[in-house]
Write an enzyme that holds these catalytic residues in place. Structure first.
Site, PDB file in Angstrom:
ATOM      1  N   SER A 130       0.834  -1.202   0.000  1.00  0.00           N
ATOM      2  CA  SER A 130       0.000   0.000   0.000  1.00  0.00           C
ATOM      3  C   SER A 130       0.868   1.251   0.000  1.00  0.00           C
ATOM      4  O   SER A 130       1.984   1.248   0.539  1.00  0.00           O
ATOM      5  CB  SER A 130      -0.857  -0.013   1.270  1.00  0.00           C
ATOM      6  OG  SER A 130      -1.409   1.259   1.502  1.00  0.00           O
ATOM      7  N   TYR A 154      -1.742  -1.323  10.999  1.00  0.00           N
ATOM      8  CA  TYR A 154      -2.058  -1.835   9.651  1.00  0.00           C
ATOM      9  C   TYR A 154      -0.884  -1.574   8.710  1.00  0.00           C
ATOM     10  O   TYR A 154      -0.394  -2.488   8.031  1.00  0.00           O
ATOM     11  CB  TYR A 154      -3.336  -1.170   9.111  1.00  0.00           C
ATOM     12  CG  TYR A 154      -3.489  -1.356   7.613  1.00  0.00           C
ATOM     13  CD1 TYR A 154      -3.801  -2.604   7.086  1.00  0.00           C
ATOM     14  CD2 TYR A 154      -3.287  -0.285   6.726  1.00  0.00           C
ATOM     15  CE1 TYR A 154      -3.906  -2.786   5.707  1.00  0.00           C
ATOM     16  CE2 TYR A 154      -3.400  -0.459   5.361  1.00  0.00           C
ATOM     17  CZ  TYR A 154      -3.709  -1.712   4.846  1.00  0.00           C
ATOM     18  OH  TYR A 154      -3.800  -1.895   3.489  1.00  0.00           O
ATOM     19  N   LYS A 158       2.044  -4.061   6.533  1.00  0.00           N
ATOM     20  CA  LYS A 158       2.448  -3.990   5.110  1.00  0.00           C
ATOM     21  C   LYS A 158       3.965  -3.878   5.007  1.00  0.00           C
ATOM     22  O   LYS A 158       4.600  -4.562   4.205  1.00  0.00           O
ATOM     23  CB  LYS A 158       1.785  -2.793   4.422  1.00  0.00           C
ATOM     24  CG  LYS A 158       0.284  -2.926   4.269  1.00  0.00           C
ATOM     25  CD  LYS A 158      -0.087  -4.089   3.368  1.00  0.00           C
ATOM     26  CE  LYS A 158      -1.568  -4.312   3.265  1.00  0.00           C
ATOM     27  NZ  LYS A 158      -1.910  -5.668   2.808  1.00  0.00           N
TER      28      LYS A 158
END
Ligand code: NAD
Ligand code: UDP
Length: 349
Positions: A130, A154, A158
């Site tokens: 992302s 989060y 990644k």
């Protein structure tokens, strides 16, 4: 040449379902593994409906990636040419409240997947990273070489998974791994049969706008009107989900390049759009007025983020085709046909 078979983790989800459809249309066979934590079996049925004659090239297993035994069985029964790994939890706010839940699901799920792939000699992977790994970029457009950071658990999953993949490749050059850094996926398949259907209150801009448009929420709250942008609202690089799905086919093709190791590519359009510009485009496409409430900045949000698209264009031979008009048109088509997503008014808040 025999059709390639691709395992798609999280293939029932928003980006996964659109990618599976493009895979089937492109002559691939696809096998979905999804626990339906944030998706619906109806999405898979709809993909089959849209795939027509290719529907028989799709199969689906309800399975949590952390179920090693279950995953082993799937790899034992099918030889995969590559894996596209979408499965993961993605709500930033929830990740701040429940970091262990996020680390457990996203990291352990990925490690189990990589171990089972290695055990079965399948060492080709495309992973959903992302643009969040660019944090608040010092300049734009973001190139793949920019420094990386994480603003929340989060984002950290990644970043950690990217690092795991780089270490894995260093340890064994038999791996071929493409890390795709998505910018802001929006829109839906032009048929209006598949689209984004988040659980609970949407975190992201366009699912929220869509729910306001169909009367499920009274107004959109705009987070921050004092950014140094043309109208004071945050700027992002919105990308049509079908373009994004096609980027995965380009990445799969790139995995056939003997020179590929562990590479990272941005998938964006290279264009920045403010929140107010996006709302206006959606109002034009839908004919609906979106009531607005102005609020403070959302903690952790960057001011302006958009992609450099040069590397993907040169090396993947891929470029986004659609602009914000098509994104909003297709988002509205999906929303107006499916105001409660894959559920019904009774099943949704
Ligand atoms: P999504 O929630 O619609 O899809 C993810 C799918 O993974 C869901 O179907 C969910 O049920 C499944 N899943 C989650 N944990 C699982 C597990 N342990 N085992 C099996 N299945 C599991 O999300 P999406 O928007 O389609 O995103 C796909 C991927 O792309 C995610 O990894 C996400 O972090 C990443 N990504 C998304 C965006 C975005 O804005 N949508 C942006 C950048 C990156
Ligand atoms: N945004 C907003 N209201 C919302 C959701 C998002 O104003 O209800 C803004 C947000 O501040 C950002 C942009 O819309 O400037 C895109 O936010 P999103 O959460 O969709 O993506 P991300 O911030 O992760 O890039």
């Amino acid at each position: 040449m025999a059709a390639k078979t691709i395992l798609v983790t999280g293939g029932a989800g928003y980006i996964g379902s659109h990618t599976v459809l493009q895979l089937l249309n492109g002559g691939f066979k696809a096998v979905i593994v999804d626990n339906y934590d944030n998706s619906s079996e109806i999405a898979v049925e709809r993909v089959k409906g849209l795939a027509g004659q290719f529907a028989s090239n799709l199969s689906c297993h309800k399975l949590d990636l952390r179920d090693r035994e279950g995953l082993e069985k799937i790899f034992a029964s099918t030889k995969f040419d590559a894996v596209i790994h979408f499965a993961g939890l993605k709500a930033v706010g929830e990740s701040v409240e429940k970091p262990l839940y996020y680390f457990n699901n996203n990291l352990i799920g990925t490690i189990v997947l990589l171990e089972v792939m290695a055990a079965h000699g399948c060492k080709k992977l495309v992973f959903s990273s992302s643009a969040t790994v660019y944090g608040w970029p010092k300049q734009v457009p973001c190139t793949e070489e920019f420094p990386l950071s994480a603003a929340n658990p989060y984002g950290r999953t990644k970043l950690m998974i990217e690092e795991i993949c780089r270490d894995l490749y260093q340890s064994d050059h038999g791996w071929k791994i493409i890390l795709l850094r998505y910018f802001n996926p929006v829109g839906a398949h032009p048929s209006g049969n598949i689209g984004e259907d988040p659980r609970g209150i949407p975190n992201n801009l366009m699912p929220f706008v869509q729910q306001v448009a169909v009367g499920r929420r009274p107004a959109l709250t705009i987070f921050g009107t004092d950014y140094k942008t043309s109208d004071g609202t945050g700027v992002r690089d919105y990308i049509h989900v079908v373009d994004l799905a096609d980027g995965h086919i380009a990445a799969l093709n790139k995995l056939e390049d003997p020179k590929i190791g562990c590479e990272v590519y941005n998938l964006g359009t290279g264009k920045g759009t403010s929140v107010l510009e996006m709302v206006k485009a959606f109002e034009n496409a839908s004919g609906k007025k979106i009531p607005l409430k102005m609020a403070d900045r959302r903690p952790g949000d960057a001011e302006i983020v958009y992609a450099s698209t040069d590397k993907a264009s040169k090396e993947l031979n891929w470029k986004a085709k659609y602009g914000i008009h098509e994104m909003c048109r297709d988002q509205w088509n999906w929303a107006s046909k499916n105001p409660y997503g894959y559920g019904s008014a009774d099943s949704k808040n």
